[in-house]
Design a protein around this motif. Structure first.
Motif, PDB file in Angstrom:
ATOM      1  N   GLY A 228     100.788  16.283-120.206  1.00 57.18           N
ATOM      2  CA  GLY A 228     101.175  14.953-119.774  1.00 57.18           C
ATOM      3  C   GLY A 228     102.548  14.585-120.298  1.00 57.18           C
ATOM      4  O   GLY A 228     102.935  15.003-121.398  1.00 57.18           O
ATOM      5  N   ILE A 229     103.276  13.773-119.544  1.00 53.19           N
ATOM      6  CA  ILE A 229     104.668  13.486-119.905  1.00 53.19           C
ATOM      7  C   ILE A 229     104.774  12.741-121.222  1.00 53.19           C
ATOM      8  O   ILE A 229     105.698  12.961-122.004  1.00 53.19           O
ATOM      9  CB  ILE A 229     105.384  12.725-118.764  1.00 53.19           C
ATOM     10  N   GLY A 230     103.810  11.858-121.510  1.00 55.55           N
ATOM     11  CA  GLY A 230     103.854  11.114-122.757  1.00 55.55           C
ATOM     12  C   GLY A 230     103.381  11.922-123.941  1.00 55.55           C
ATOM     13  O   GLY A 230     104.054  12.019-124.972  1.00 55.55           O
ATOM     14  N   ILE A 231     102.219  12.551-123.803  1.00 55.69           N
ATOM     15  CA  ILE A 231     101.633  13.316-124.906  1.00 55.69           C
ATOM     16  C   ILE A 231     102.465  14.561-125.209  1.00 55.69           C
ATOM     17  O   ILE A 231     102.628  14.970-126.359  1.00 55.69           O
ATOM     18  CB  ILE A 231     100.157  13.681-124.583  1.00 55.69           C
ATOM     19  N   GLY A 232     103.032  15.161-124.157  1.00 58.19           N
ATOM     20  CA  GLY A 232     103.908  16.312-124.363  1.00 58.19           C
ATOM     21  C   GLY A 232     105.168  15.936-125.111  1.00 58.19           C
ATOM     22  O   GLY A 232     105.677  16.711-125.942  1.00 58.19           O
TER      23      GLY A 232
ATOM     24  N   LYS B 213     118.501  11.425-114.300  1.00 54.64           N
ATOM     25  CA  LYS B 213     119.156  12.488-113.542  1.00 54.64           C
ATOM     26  C   LYS B 213     120.022  13.364-114.446  1.00 54.64           C
ATOM     27  O   LYS B 213     120.204  14.545-114.182  1.00 54.64           O
ATOM     28  CB  LYS B 213     120.027  11.877-112.439  1.00 54.64           C
ATOM     29  N   ASN B 214     120.585  12.754-115.482  1.00 58.64           N
ATOM     30  CA  ASN B 214     121.509  13.506-116.328  1.00 58.64           C
ATOM     31  C   ASN B 214     120.956  13.743-117.727  1.00 58.64           C
ATOM     32  O   ASN B 214     121.692  14.002-118.666  1.00 58.64           O
ATOM     33  CB  ASN B 214     122.842  12.757-116.433  1.00 58.64           C
ATOM     34  N   ASN B 215     119.613  13.663-117.874  1.00 54.41           N
ATOM     35  CA  ASN B 215     119.045  13.853-119.199  1.00 54.41           C
ATOM     36  C   ASN B 215     117.562  14.184-119.094  1.00 54.41           C
ATOM     37  O   ASN B 215     116.972  14.111-118.029  1.00 54.41           O
ATOM     38  CB  ASN B 215     119.256  12.582-120.046  1.00 54.41           C
ATOM     39  N   GLU B 216     116.964  14.488-120.235  1.00 55.23           N
ATOM     40  CA  GLU B 216     115.529  14.728-120.306  1.00 55.23           C
ATOM     41  C   GLU B 216     114.800  13.404-120.509  1.00 55.23           C
ATOM     42  O   GLU B 216     115.414  12.338-120.566  1.00 55.23           O
ATOM     43  CB  GLU B 216     115.228  15.695-121.445  1.00 55.23           C
ATOM     44  N   ASN B 217     113.486  13.477-120.663  1.00 56.11           N
ATOM     45  CA  ASN B 217     112.708  12.260-120.922  1.00 56.11           C
ATOM     46  C   ASN B 217     112.440  12.064-122.413  1.00 56.11           C
ATOM     47  O   ASN B 217     111.849  11.062-122.809  1.00 56.11           O
ATOM     48  CB  ASN B 217     111.368  12.312-120.190  1.00 56.11           C
ATOM     49  N   ILE B 218     112.924  13.039-123.238  1.00 53.14           N
ATOM     50  CA  ILE B 218     112.625  12.978-124.672  1.00 53.14           C
ATOM     51  C   ILE B 218     113.810  13.516-125.456  1.00 53.14           C
ATOM     52  O   ILE B 218     114.489  14.441-125.016  1.00 53.14           O
ATOM     53  CB  ILE B 218     111.320  13.763-124.976  1.00 53.14           C
TER      54      ILE B 218
ATOM     55  N   THR C  20     104.446  21.964-120.020  1.00 50.84           N
ATOM     56  CA  THR C  20     103.860  23.031-120.841  1.00 50.84           C
ATOM     57  C   THR C  20     104.799  24.227-120.923  1.00 50.84           C
ATOM     58  O   THR C  20     104.929  24.843-121.989  1.00 50.84           O
ATOM     59  CB  THR C  20     102.494  23.476-120.291  1.00 50.84           C
ATOM     60  N   ASP C  21     105.466  24.551-119.812  1.00 53.69           N
ATOM     61  CA  ASP C  21     106.422  25.674-119.828  1.00 53.69           C
ATOM     62  C   ASP C  21     107.548  25.417-120.823  1.00 53.69           C
ATOM     63  O   ASP C  21     107.961  26.315-121.572  1.00 53.69           O
ATOM     64  CB  ASP C  21     107.001  25.888-118.432  1.00 53.69           C
ATOM     65  N   LYS C  22     108.035  24.179-120.827  1.00 56.62           N
ATOM     66  CA  LYS C  22     109.112  23.814-121.751  1.00 56.62           C
ATOM     67  C   LYS C  22     108.647  23.918-123.205  1.00 56.62           C
ATOM     68  O   LYS C  22     109.360  24.465-124.064  1.00 56.62           O
ATOM     69  CB  LYS C  22     109.578  22.390-121.451  1.00 56.62           C
ATOM     70  N   LEU C  23     107.444  23.423-123.490  1.00 64.62           N
ATOM     71  CA  LEU C  23     106.929  23.446-124.859  1.00 64.62           C
ATOM     72  C   LEU C  23     106.652  24.875-125.334  1.00 64.62           C
ATOM     73  O   LEU C  23     106.885  25.204-126.500  1.00 64.62           O
ATOM     74  CB  LEU C  23     105.663  22.599-124.957  1.00 64.62           C
ATOM     75  N   ILE C  24     106.164  25.713-124.425  1.00 68.10           N
ATOM     76  CA  ILE C  24     105.922  27.121-124.773  1.00 68.10           C
ATOM     77  C   ILE C  24     107.240  27.813-125.139  1.00 68.10           C
ATOM     78  O   ILE C  24     107.317  28.588-126.098  1.00 68.10           O
ATOM     79  CB  ILE C  24     105.206  27.851-123.619  1.00 68.10           C
ATOM     80  N   LYS C  25     108.304  27.510-124.387  1.00 66.06           N
ATOM     81  CA  LYS C  25     109.621  28.082-124.682  1.00 66.06           C
ATOM     82  C   LYS C  25     110.132  27.640-126.057  1.00 66.06           C
ATOM     83  O   LYS C  25     110.854  28.379-126.724  1.00 66.06           O
ATOM     84  CB  LYS C  25     110.618  27.683-123.591  1.00 66.06           C
ATOM     85  N   LEU C  26     109.753  26.433-126.465  1.00 64.72           N
ATOM     86  CA  LEU C  26     110.140  25.958-127.797  1.00 64.72           C
ATOM     87  C   LEU C  26     109.408  26.718-128.898  1.00 64.72           C
ATOM     88  O   LEU C  26     109.881  26.773-130.038  1.00 64.72           O
ATOM     89  CB  LEU C  26     109.837  24.465-127.936  1.00 64.72           C
TER      90      LEU C  26
ATOM     91  N   SER D 156      96.008  23.222-116.746  1.00 64.37           N
ATOM     92  CA  SER D 156      96.922  24.054-115.958  1.00 64.37           C
ATOM     93  C   SER D 156      98.310  23.980-116.574  1.00 64.37           C
ATOM     94  O   SER D 156      98.591  23.134-117.427  1.00 64.37           O
ATOM     95  CB  SER D 156      96.971  23.574-114.498  1.00 64.37           C
ATOM     96  N   ASN D 157      99.177  24.863-116.135  1.00 62.43           N
ATOM     97  CA  ASN D 157     100.564  24.858-116.588  1.00 62.43           C
ATOM     98  C   ASN D 157     101.409  23.962-115.685  1.00 62.43           C
ATOM     99  O   ASN D 157     101.119  23.797-114.498  1.00 62.43           O
ATOM    100  CB  ASN D 157     101.135  26.274-116.583  1.00 62.43           C
ATOM    101  N   ASN D 158     102.457  23.395-116.258  1.00 63.48           N
ATOM    102  CA  ASN D 158     103.429  22.631-115.473  1.00 63.48           C
ATOM    103  C   ASN D 158     104.778  22.714-116.171  1.00 63.48           C
ATOM    104  O   ASN D 158     104.947  23.460-117.144  1.00 63.48           O
ATOM    105  CB  ASN D 158     102.974  21.172-115.292  1.00 63.48           C
ATOM    106  N   TYR D 159     105.732  21.940-115.682  1.00 62.30           N
ATOM    107  CA  TYR D 159     107.082  21.963-116.265  1.00 62.30           C
ATOM    108  C   TYR D 159     107.037  21.655-117.754  1.00 62.30           C
ATOM    109  O   TYR D 159     107.753  22.277-118.566  1.00 62.30           O
ATOM    110  CB  TYR D 159     107.971  20.944-115.537  1.00 62.30           C
TER     111      TYR D 159
END
Length: 468
Positions: free
Chosen positions: A19-23, A147-152, A47-53, A42-45
């Motif tokens: 989830g966007i908030g909990i992630g 558009k020019n940044n992340e959400n966190i 979870t993929d980002k967090l796994i890469k971290l 399931s996987n999404n953008y």
């Protein structure tokens, strides 16, 4: 930079980490040095980002829970019979509400909370952009993507800007120094014992919880906020079109698809300025921008930097977003019709949808409006059923797809087909109820040149459109 201090806590497991908030919470704590793990269906953008971290994420399984975990933090969509919740209880691992974790992230920072039934994400995004333009390395957690940044972001300054969630009352855990309330509406009412007065009382408690040196920014145009002003005990300033506003929208010069110009009058300091807002549209977004301006002013950000940020604003994904992606345009407009405009919007409450429809009608004069809509949550569809029908009748052609459950159980046995039947009784010419694999066929059949095509909803509708 002040850090989050969770005494004697090192290992934290997040259930529903996609989830966007909990992630976002998980990412901030991971970057602060906590050991983070998580799970989802399931996987999404995200979870993929967090796994890469470097965060370990698995599908829901009781084996994800062990005695090495200090606390478990579930998303608000996770049910009590979730296998990991049950295992955590069996092992006596504390299960902590995400609001409590956000409170601790905010505790040693200068917290700024943006709340309200509608417009939170846009207001938060504009405010974040203003702080960034002022070269403040702010920590922030937003419910949408600039558009020019992340959400966190985990910043080096002491500021923490947070989009606060009233849906599950988690915003009442927070301890901000300043806050914004954009509006108060009848949404998530089942979490408030089906009593709108409980919603009002919760927002009032939230507002009155700020310290004596803090300040609330409140939209006086909203009737429900206006009705509780006499009960507000904390410091506040008001904004809106109302002439009694402290920060008043005096006049709209121009309202276009990607551009707004208006005169803003500061009745506290007795001056007026022209504000130009790019890549965002609608009277409701003028209000959102003025909320961000008002808070920026009390934080002593220079007005010229504020105005520069608004002129250079890049917009927000899925908030009255004008689709420019050629692949998506070619899919939808495969007949190469002239002057087809495509807009994507996250709004999922009848009042949000009505604002979007009205904005389109004001900008695109004498053009057909074709909407594809995915209702969000069975409870909302059931509770606001008549409101949805009245609003959806205002488009020229409506395409309905199945309700996005958000992991709710369908205890009401309700579906988009019920909306379809009731709308069709009132106007049999405007409505279609289809499966996802029929979308392109229907669009090819009904789209004409000069049409405006609106993708509306908070669930998976945008992903559906992208994947067809």
């Amino acid at each position: 930079m002040n850090k989050t201090i969770l005494k004697n806590i090192k290992n934290i497991h997040f259930i529903g980490i996609g989830g966007i908030g909990i992630g976002g919470i998980a990412e901030i704590l991971y970057k602060e040095g906590y050991n983070i793990s998580g799970s989802d269906i399931s996987n999404n953008y995200i979870t993929d980002k967090l796994i890469k971290l470097g965060i370990n994420i698995n599908y829901h399984n009781k084996n994800n829970i062990s005695n090495t975990i200090d606390i478990v933090v579930p998303s608000n969509s996770i049910k009590q019979d979730n296998i990991e919740i049950l295992e955590s209880k069996r092992l006596n691992i504390p299960i902590i509400n995400r609001g409590e974790i956000l409170k601790e992230i905010m505790r040693y920072r200068h917290g700024i909370s943006i709340s309200g039934s509608h417009g939170k994400t846009t207001t938060t995004s504009i405010l974040i952009d203003i702080f960034i333009k002022n070269k403040i390395d702010v920590t922030f957690l937003n419910g949408g993507y600039l558009k020019n940044n992340e959400n966190i972001n985990l910043g080096k300054s002491n500021y923490f800007i947070l989009e606060s969630d009233e849906s599950d009352l988690s915003f009442l855990y927070l301890n901000p120094i300043s806050l914004i309330v954009t509006n108060i509406d009848n949404d998530h009412i089942r979490n408030y014992e089906n009593n709108f007065n409980n919603i009002l009382k919760s927002f009032l408690r939230f507002i009155n919880n700020i310290p004596f040196y803090g300040k609330s920014i409140l939209c006086i145009d909203d009737i429900n906020i206006k009705n509780i002003l006499n009960k507000v005990k904390s410091n506040f300033i008001t904004y809106g079109f109302d002439k009694k506003s402290d920060i008043q929208i005096e006049k709209i010069n121009k309202l276009d698809l990607n551009y707004s110009s208006f005169i803003l009058k500061n009745n506290l300091c007795n001056y007026s300025i022209e504000v130009i807002l790019n890549n965002i549209s609608g009277k409701f977004n003028i209000l959102n921008s003025v909320a961000a301006i008002s808070l920026s002013l009390i934080e002593n950000i220079d007005i010229d930097i504020i105005l520069k940020s608004l002129r250079e604003f890049k917009g927000i994904n899925r908030r009255f977003e004008i689709i420019k992606d050629k692949k998506i345009i070619e899919k939808i407009n495969n007949k190469n019709l002239n002057n087809i405009d495509i807009i994507s919007d996250y709004g999922h409450h009848p009042n949000e949808i009505l604002s979007i429809i009205n904005n389109i009608r004001n900008i695109f004069l004498n053009r057909r409006l074709i909407m594809i809509f995915q209702p969000h949550r069975y409870t909302r569809t059931y509770d606001l059923f008549s409101d949805f029908i009245n609003v959806l009748l205002k488009v020229d052609i409506l395409i309905l797809v199945d309700i996005f459950s958000a992991e709710e159980s369908n205890t009401f046995n309700i579906s988009s087909y019920d909306l379809y039947i009731n709308i069709k009784k009132k106007n049999s010419n405007i409505v279609y109820y289809i499966n996802n694999n029929e979308i392109l066929y229907i669009l090819n059949k009904i789209l004409l040149k000069n049409d405006v095509f609106l993708i509306q909803g908070a669930g998976s509708i945008n992903n559906i459109i992208n994947s067809i």
